[in-house]
Design a protein around this motif. Sequence first.
Motif, PDB file in Angstrom:
ATOM      1  N   GLY A  41      -7.269 -35.282 -30.611  1.00  0.00           N
ATOM      2  CA  GLY A  41      -8.049 -35.238 -29.376  1.00  0.00           C
ATOM      3  C   GLY A  41      -7.653 -34.035 -28.555  1.00  0.00           C
ATOM      4  N   SER A  42      -8.463 -33.694 -27.572  1.00  0.00           N
ATOM      5  CA  SER A  42      -8.152 -32.541 -26.715  1.00  0.00           C
ATOM      6  C   SER A  42      -7.043 -32.924 -25.742  1.00  0.00           C
ATOM      7  CB  SER A  42      -9.416 -32.099 -25.982  1.00  0.00           C
ATOM      8  OG  SER A  42      -9.707 -33.000 -24.935  1.00  0.00           O
ATOM      9  N   GLY A  43      -6.657 -31.992 -24.888  1.00  0.00           N
ATOM     10  CA  GLY A  43      -5.552 -32.212 -23.955  1.00  0.00           C
ATOM     11  C   GLY A  43      -5.691 -33.482 -23.128  1.00  0.00           C
ATOM     12  N   THR A  44      -6.904 -33.804 -22.736  1.00  0.00           N
ATOM     13  CA  THR A  44      -7.109 -34.983 -21.885  1.00  0.00           C
ATOM     14  C   THR A  44      -6.731 -36.277 -22.613  1.00  0.00           C
ATOM     15  OG1 THR A  44      -8.880 -33.755 -20.813  1.00  0.00           O
ATOM     16  CG2 THR A  44      -8.786 -36.098 -20.353  1.00  0.00           C
ATOM     17  N   ALA A  45      -6.836 -36.302 -23.945  1.00  0.00           N
ATOM     18  CA  ALA A  45      -6.433 -37.491 -24.705  1.00  0.00           C
ATOM     19  C   ALA A  45      -4.943 -37.757 -24.482  1.00  0.00           C
ATOM     20  CB  ALA A  45      -6.730 -37.308 -26.193  1.00  0.00           C
ATOM     21  N   HIS A  68      -8.820 -29.164  -9.567  1.00  0.00           N
ATOM     22  CA  HIS A  68      -9.657 -29.939 -10.481  1.00  0.00           C
ATOM     23  C   HIS A  68      -8.829 -30.846 -11.408  1.00  0.00           C
ATOM     24  CE1 HIS A  68     -13.083 -30.592 -13.211  1.00  0.00           C
ATOM     25  NE2 HIS A  68     -12.244 -30.352 -14.202  1.00  0.00           N
ATOM     26  N   TYR A  69      -7.723 -30.319 -11.946  1.00  0.00           N
ATOM     27  CA  TYR A  69      -6.947 -31.098 -12.912  1.00  0.00           C
ATOM     28  C   TYR A  69      -6.063 -32.144 -12.240  1.00  0.00           C
ATOM     29  CZ  TYR A  69      -8.998 -28.189 -16.419  1.00  0.00           C
ATOM     30  OH  TYR A  69      -9.927 -27.581 -17.228  1.00  0.00           O
ATOM     31  N   GLY A  70      -5.628 -31.858 -11.000  1.00  0.00           N
ATOM     32  CA  GLY A  70      -4.922 -32.882 -10.234  1.00  0.00           C
ATOM     33  C   GLY A  70      -5.858 -34.063 -10.003  1.00  0.00           C
ATOM     34  N   GLU A  71      -7.111 -33.742  -9.679  1.00  0.00           N
ATOM     35  CA  GLU A  71      -8.116 -34.789  -9.477  1.00  0.00           C
ATOM     36  C   GLU A  71      -8.346 -35.569 -10.777  1.00  0.00           C
ATOM     37  OE1 GLU A  71     -11.829 -33.489  -7.746  1.00  0.00           O
ATOM     38  OE2 GLU A  71     -12.847 -35.286  -8.507  1.00  0.00           O
ATOM     39  N   ARG A  72      -8.253 -34.878 -11.930  1.00  0.00           N
ATOM     40  CA  ARG A  72      -8.452 -35.571 -13.212  1.00  0.00           C
ATOM     41  C   ARG A  72      -7.390 -36.665 -13.415  1.00  0.00           C
ATOM     42  NH1 ARG A  72      -9.956 -32.371 -18.614  1.00  0.00           N
ATOM     43  NH2 ARG A  72     -11.684 -31.941 -17.215  1.00  0.00           N
ATOM     44  N   ILE A  73      -6.158 -36.382 -13.043  1.00  0.00           N
ATOM     45  CA  ILE A  73      -5.109 -37.417 -13.171  1.00  0.00           C
ATOM     46  C   ILE A  73      -5.472 -38.610 -12.286  1.00  0.00           C
ATOM     47  CG2 ILE A  73      -2.678 -37.981 -12.755  1.00  0.00           C
ATOM     48  CD1 ILE A  73      -1.919 -35.191 -13.529  1.00  0.00           C
ATOM     49  N   HIS A 117       1.281 -28.411 -13.917  1.00  0.00           N
ATOM     50  CA  HIS A 117       2.136 -27.228 -13.821  1.00  0.00           C
ATOM     51  C   HIS A 117       1.276 -26.012 -13.465  1.00  0.00           C
ATOM     52  CE1 HIS A 117       5.290 -24.405 -15.852  1.00  0.00           C
ATOM     53  NE2 HIS A 117       5.357 -24.370 -14.559  1.00  0.00           N
ATOM     54  N   HIS A 118       0.358 -25.647 -14.362  1.00  0.00           N
ATOM     55  CA  HIS A 118      -0.585 -24.567 -14.053  1.00  0.00           C
ATOM     56  C   HIS A 118      -1.938 -25.203 -13.761  1.00  0.00           C
ATOM     57  CE1 HIS A 118      -3.293 -21.163 -15.818  1.00  0.00           C
ATOM     58  NE2 HIS A 118      -3.376 -21.220 -14.512  1.00  0.00           N
ATOM     59  N   GLU A 119      -2.340 -25.183 -12.505  1.00  0.00           N
ATOM     60  CA  GLU A 119      -3.636 -25.756 -12.088  1.00  0.00           C
ATOM     61  C   GLU A 119      -4.706 -24.734 -12.503  1.00  0.00           C
ATOM     62  OE1 GLU A 119      -6.515 -27.508 -11.379  1.00  0.00           O
ATOM     63  OE2 GLU A 119      -5.033 -28.909 -10.553  1.00  0.00           O
ATOM     64  N   THR A 120      -5.240 -24.913 -13.703  1.00  0.00           N
ATOM     65  CA  THR A 120      -6.097 -23.918 -14.344  1.00  0.00           C
ATOM     66  C   THR A 120      -7.380 -23.621 -13.556  1.00  0.00           C
ATOM     67  OG1 THR A 120      -5.393 -25.182 -16.267  1.00  0.00           O
ATOM     68  CG2 THR A 120      -6.675 -23.217 -16.704  1.00  0.00           C
ATOM     69  N   SER A 121      -7.822 -24.582 -12.734  1.00  0.00           N
ATOM     70  CA  SER A 121      -9.065 -24.371 -11.983  1.00  0.00           C
ATOM     71  C   SER A 121      -8.930 -23.195 -11.022  1.00  0.00           C
ATOM     72  CB  SER A 121      -9.438 -25.640 -11.212  1.00  0.00           C
ATOM     73  OG  SER A 121      -8.353 -26.076 -10.412  1.00  0.00           O
ATOM     74  N   VAL A 144       4.326 -34.419 -16.322  1.00  0.00           N
ATOM     75  CA  VAL A 144       3.818 -33.067 -16.073  1.00  0.00           C
ATOM     76  C   VAL A 144       2.695 -32.737 -17.048  1.00  0.00           C
ATOM     77  CG1 VAL A 144       4.377 -30.598 -16.017  1.00  0.00           C
ATOM     78  CG2 VAL A 144       6.036 -32.271 -15.167  1.00  0.00           C
ATOM     79  N   ASP A 145       1.531 -32.383 -16.513  1.00  0.00           N
ATOM     80  CA  ASP A 145       0.462 -31.816 -17.322  1.00  0.00           C
ATOM     81  C   ASP A 145       0.779 -30.325 -17.453  1.00  0.00           C
ATOM     82  OD1 ASP A 145      -1.782 -30.354 -18.055  1.00  0.00           O
ATOM     83  OD2 ASP A 145      -3.202 -31.558 -16.917  1.00  0.00           O
ATOM     84  N   ALA A 146       1.320 -29.975 -18.630  1.00  0.00           N
ATOM     85  CA  ALA A 146       1.685 -28.575 -18.894  1.00  0.00           C
ATOM     86  C   ALA A 146       0.711 -27.980 -19.909  1.00  0.00           C
ATOM     87  CB  ALA A 146       3.120 -28.497 -19.400  1.00  0.00           C
ATOM     88  N   ILE A 147      -0.500 -28.536 -19.927  1.00  0.00           N
ATOM     89  CA  ILE A 147      -1.488 -28.196 -20.958  1.00  0.00           C
ATOM     90  C   ILE A 147      -1.798 -26.700 -20.983  1.00  0.00           C
ATOM     91  CG2 ILE A 147      -3.950 -28.506 -21.553  1.00  0.00           C
ATOM     92  CD1 ILE A 147      -3.539 -31.514 -20.879  1.00  0.00           C
ATOM     93  N   SER A 148      -1.900 -26.083 -19.804  1.00  0.00           N
ATOM     94  CA  SER A 148      -2.256 -24.656 -19.806  1.00  0.00           C
ATOM     95  C   SER A 148      -1.068 -23.751 -19.466  1.00  0.00           C
ATOM     96  CB  SER A 148      -3.409 -24.398 -18.835  1.00  0.00           C
ATOM     97  OG  SER A 148      -2.993 -24.668 -17.513  1.00  0.00           O
ATOM     98  N   SER A 149       0.145 -24.302 -19.489  1.00  0.00           N
ATOM     99  CA  SER A 149       1.318 -23.461 -19.194  1.00  0.00           C
ATOM    100  C   SER A 149       2.276 -23.384 -20.370  1.00  0.00           C
ATOM    101  CB  SER A 149       2.063 -24.001 -17.969  1.00  0.00           C
ATOM    102  OG  SER A 149       2.521 -25.320 -18.198  1.00  0.00           O
ATOM    103  N   ASN A 170      -4.322 -25.781 -28.192  1.00  0.00           N
ATOM    104  CA  ASN A 170      -5.218 -24.611 -28.171  1.00  0.00           C
ATOM    105  C   ASN A 170      -5.169 -23.724 -26.939  1.00  0.00           C
ATOM    106  OD1 ASN A 170      -6.613 -27.183 -27.311  1.00  0.00           O
ATOM    107  ND2 ASN A 170      -7.970 -25.657 -26.452  1.00  0.00           N
ATOM    108  N   LYS A 171      -4.164 -23.857 -26.085  1.00  0.00           N
ATOM    109  CA  LYS A 171      -4.137 -22.913 -24.961  1.00  0.00           C
ATOM    110  C   LYS A 171      -3.037 -21.876 -25.223  1.00  0.00           C
ATOM    111  CE  LYS A 171      -6.948 -25.586 -21.948  1.00  0.00           C
ATOM    112  NZ  LYS A 171      -7.070 -26.407 -20.733  1.00  0.00           N
ATOM    113  N   CYS A 172      -1.971 -21.878 -24.424  1.00  0.00           N
ATOM    114  CA  CYS A 172      -0.970 -20.810 -24.610  1.00  0.00           C
ATOM    115  C   CYS A 172      -0.150 -21.000 -25.888  1.00  0.00           C
ATOM    116  CB  CYS A 172      -0.082 -20.701 -23.385  1.00  0.00           C
ATOM    117  SG  CYS A 172      -1.021 -20.528 -21.860  1.00  0.00           S
TER     118      CYS A 172
END
Length: 353
Positions: A41-45, A68-73, A117-121, A144-149, A170-172
């Motif tokens: 699954g993608s990061g959100t999974a 945006h991603y803080g709101e997702r949590i 960690h990195h608020e990608t929005s 910690v959502d470190a998906i994009s860091s 699939n990010k960094c």
Amino acid sequence: MSSPDRCHREPEVAQSMRAVRAKAARVCGGTDADTAVVLAGSGTAALEAAVASVVPPDGRLLILDNGHYGERIFRIASVHRIPLIRLEFGWMRPFDLGEVDRVLSEDPSITHVAMIHHETSTGMLNPLRAAGELVARHGRALIVDAISSLGSERLDLAADHITWCVGTANKCLEGLPGVSFVVGSHAAFDALGEVPARGFYLDLHGHYHSQEHLNAPMFTPAVQVLTAFEKALDFALEEGPEARGRRYDALAQAVRSGFGARGGSFLLPAGRRANSVTNIAVPEGLTYQQLHDALKDEGFVVYSTQDKLAGWFRVATMGQLVPADIEAFFEAYDRVVAKLAAPGERYLPEEER
Ligand SMILES: *Cc1c(COP(=O)(O)O)cnc(C)c1O
């Protein structure tokens, strides 16, 4: 990915999964005491698996939200009816750690704190070390959502006091989409047996038990993506997060000085930007869609910003880019802006010409 197809119930896939789990933990600075659970699954999974599986029924989650991603949590925790407090600092606004300190002091029912960690929005790097120290001082667990860091920004499980670290291929880490993971200590994963599952497919303890103790995936993993991810992790560990961070940063500086020289405006002040995303204002007189379509015709894809940020676009310096790519990008950008801004000329996408 071009290796022969493999059956997910065979020992070679179990072995590959073990290797990926160990390497994913190492990317977070983990030791033998730590491990990862990998999910299809993608990061959100992985984010949903962590948020929904670690907070006990009598616990409470404090969410630090500035994008945006803080709101997702918040939305994930709400769907699972997890008792929560959401601290909304506002988009582009840094965390107010004094406020976090006060809330943690006043509410002993809070057991977990979650942050991006990195608020990608917005491209903002949040202060992980300081937040981790604060949460640890209060004796709470940190998600910690470190998906994009992960892979390019400084992050260390122990030094940053991270209990649960969420990442994706699939990010960094420069793998392919379809595999995500949660890193934590063996002790923390074992203790999840006490927390009743809120879901079935994304039950983190179930996956841990299966991957760790039964040496088999709970459900069919994304076998080919996992194979590619193991290779990507090798490259990431070989290069090291510091060197990769410097590589991305040099590219980001080239992007930023290029837009700076063209009078571009930036969403964030220099000190707050992560090294993989830059948000720039769409030049006056153009729309995002015109700019996007014309750049795409030139072979470059830029990305819109999310909901609250119309009129801005994002340029990423994530992945296998080289300085010549940035130079070619600006050549294309200058052509596109000159063409679109020429009086009387309306830009038409290729298929309408
Ligand atoms: C990309 C991203 C996610 C996950 O998005 P997916 O589309 O599920 O991969 C979550 N959090 C952050 C901070 C992200 O950048």
